[in-house]
Design an enzyme around this catalytic site. Structure first.
Site, short mmCIF file in Angstrom:
data_model
loop_
_atom_site.label_atom_id
_atom_site.label_comp_id
_atom_site.label_asym_id
_atom_site.label_seq_id
_atom_site.Cartn_x
_atom_site.Cartn_y
_atom_site.Cartn_z
N SER A 158 0.83 -1.20 0.00
CA SER A 158 0.00 0.00 0.00
C SER A 158 0.88 1.26 0.00
CB SER A 158 -0.93 -0.05 1.21
OG SER A 158 -1.87 0.97 1.18
N ASP A 185 -8.96 -6.37 -4.23
CA ASP A 185 -8.55 -5.05 -3.71
C ASP A 185 -9.17 -3.98 -4.61
OD1 ASP A 185 -7.32 -2.74 -2.88
OD2 ASP A 185 -5.27 -3.53 -2.98
N HIS A 209 -8.07 -4.94 0.07
CA HIS A 209 -6.76 -4.28 0.18
C HIS A 209 -5.92 -4.89 1.29
CE1 HIS A 209 -3.88 -1.14 -0.47
NE2 HIS A 209 -4.03 -0.62 0.73
#
Lengths: 379, 214
Positions: A158, A323, A356
């Protein structure tokens, strides 16, 4: 680090270290940090060649505590403990792994809650806005101090992946491998929109006091709580939420009120409450802005390929099918830019249901891939 | 989905003869795209023997991990979705080994191969092989080393012969630069469409011709 007793696969007991920097750091915003402290942890042993160092960059709400646990707090297990340890995909018998709390953080590195030496009071609203590039510069200085000329790998998921990517751009000769997981080359309008709602939740909390709440002895808990609840929704997939909570009712029947009824409400409130007790509101604001600002292509006419033209690292890019915050299509943009530069890159799209947050899970396909990649890194 | 693994192992083929044939056609230092690259062993072989650079494309998780383990670049992608992630002319050669017969969009993929690469290297099992013909003559769908599947579980949906493929190339402005026909690892010279179990072709566009129509 030598550890006498440890559970198989875990680095075991770890401890953080602090390091002071008194050389001013010029930030992208134009502000200058005159001096600052970074808190970090290390696992494994730096080899004689200093060639086995791996930097793990953290995402929004994580910290330098990447693996292991604390002697006085054994339940406080590092956020990527399932990935890092002896015999784990990032094998600490082989690699010297570093986790560092970023500048502006709230886990021990200098941040908005720290005392501003110029005023003797907490920085608060006066703490400058920091960017991914700034973090990478601060991390590079930490590497300098630890005597690490180049990293065997820089790894992140991320926002951490954005730092890994930025490393390959800012210091191409200092990173040999880049693991870019659940990333986006820059945020979409939708991503920024979520961040803005989170920020508004915080800044409109009456306890925020324009960012100088420390002096009022309060914390903008309601804002932090809402920000975290919103964030959580975006980290999970619709399927994962349906699987985990569905329409389950705590009492088994409708109560026709506004107290917690659905399990998902209970979960979000719990996560929000927990977060609001330990996370700094000013840090949250700054980290979301760092996310919004990240765009290596900005100075290259919108071309990510041009931004990566100087990169020398080899890349492993991983995305997760469920995600929707940073979808596989975003990772493929990164892959395309690397291909256009004829750089070494492998790309995997893991069919994982968790959204995610999948990058934090120990999905065997995902971990097997990282293990295979790391094992091939020559030291 | 396991239909696009395209590895020699999956196809039950002897590995070296195909590898050697392909390696022979790959210029030293070439930039290669290997579609359906399996566990990456061909790319690794070409890296080691011909010093090539490039990427494999694979759909299966197992093979992607195996490629990474083999130290070759691999991109997880479904070939049926096309090669839009690759710029035109970005590779010296695009390899498609033992995969074409399992593709739904055969024409489009061949067109894409010769868009992305200067040349294509394509290998496939020959449905005109005499053992295949013999089994058909006996009224059964053929099962062989090259076609190891039963009719109900085969990933191979477009089976064809050498003659079919060469006719296809003529009709699609594809020029055959070289051809190698093999049976059990040995080169077949006479009656290749009858005695050849598998074939490898090196292809490009007919000079000045329109790209293959899709």
């Amino acid at each position: 680090m030598s550890i006498e007793t440890r559970a198989p696969g875990s680095v075991g007991v770890v401890w953080p270290q602090d390091i002071e920097f008194d050389q001013p750091l010029a930030l992208k915003s134009g502000a200058v940090m005159p001096a600052y402290q970074l808190r970090y942890e290390t696992y494994g042993t730096l080899n004689a060649d200093r060639s086995n160092a791996v930097l793990v960059c953290h995402a929004l709400n994580a910290s330098h505590h990447v693996a292991g646990w604390y002697e006085d707090d054994p339940r406080n297990v590092g956020w990527w403990d399932n990935l890092i340890g002896p015999g784990r995909p990032v094998d600490t018998d082989r690699f010297f792994v570093i986790g560092v709390n970023n500048l502006g953080g709230c886990h021990g590195s200098t941040g908005p809650a720290s005392i501003n030496p110029a005023t003797g009071r907490p920085w608060g609203s006066a703490f400058p806005l920091v960017t991914v590039e700034d973090w990478v510069e601060a991390q590079a200085r930490l590497a300098d101090r630890l005597g690490i000329r180049s990293f065997a790998a820089v790894i992140g998921g991320s926002l951490g992946a954005m730092q890994a990517l930025q490393w390959s751009i800012s210091h191409p000769d200092r990173v040999r491998h880049c693991l870019v997981i659940a990333a986006a080359p820059r945020l979409s309008a939708q991503n920024i929109a979520f961040n803005e709602v989170a920020r508004q939740a915080i800044t409109t909390d009456p306890d925020f006091h324009g960012g100088d709440f420390y002096e009022h002895g309060v914390v903008p808990r309601r804002g932090l709580r809402l920000a975290r609840m919103l964030g959580h929704i975006t980290y999970l997939s619709d399927d994962a939420m349906a699987e985990k909570f569905g329409r389950e009712l705590r009492a088994g029947e409708y109560k026709f009120g506004f107290d917690v009824e659905f399990e998902i409400e209970s979960y979000l409130r719990y996560q929000g409450d927990k977060f609001s007790t330990y996370f700094d509101a000013n840090t949250y604001l700054r980290i979301t802005k760092a996310l919004d600002y990240f765009d290596p292509s900005l100075r290259h006419g919108g071309s990510l390929a041009a931004a990566l033209a100087g990169a020398q690292a080899r890349f492993l890019v991983i995305s997760f099918t469920s995600d929707w915050r940073f979808s596989p299509a975003r990772s493929r943009e990164i892959v395309k830019a690397l291909l256009d530069n004829r750089l070494d890159v492998s790309y995997a799209e893991i069919d994982a249901p968790h959204g995610h947050d999948a990058f934090l899970m120990d999905d065997p396909r995902y971990h097997r891939l990282i293990a295979a990649y790391m094992a091939n890194i020559s030291l | 989905m396991t239909t696009l693994q395209g590895s020699f192992k999956a196809a039950g083929l002897p590995r070296r003869p195909d590898f050697d044939a392909i390696a022979h056609w790959v210029p030293r230092g070439a930039r290669i795209l290997d579609l359906g690259c399996g566990d990456g062993s061909l790319l690794r072989f070409l890296k080691e023997t011909r010093d090539v650079s490039g990427y494999g494309v694979e759909i299966s998780d197992e093979n992607v991990a195996a490629c990474v383990g083999n130290g070759v670049n691999v991109l997880q992608s479904d070939l049926e979705a096309g090669l839009s992630g690759f710029e035109s002319g970005s590779f010296d050669q695009v390899i498609l080994s033992q995969t074409l017969q399992a593709m739904k969009h055969t024409e489009r993929l061949l067109k894409e191969i010769l868009r992305v690469g200067r040349e294509g290297i394509v290998s496939f099992p020959n449905f005109g092989y005499w053992r295949v013909r013999a089994q058909l003559a006996m009224g059964r769908m053929p099962v062989s080393r090259e076609l190891p599947y039963q009719w109900y579980d085969t990933p191979n949906i477009h089976l064809f012969t050498l003659a079919d493929f060469e006719s296809f190339c003529r009709g699609h402005a594809i020029r055959i630069l070289e051809r190698l026909v093999l049976t059990e690892g040995r080169v077949v010279q006479a009656w290749p469409n009858f005695f050849g179990a598998t074939a490898v072709y090196r292809l490009d566009h007919v000079a000045g011709a329109r790209p293959v129509s899709g």
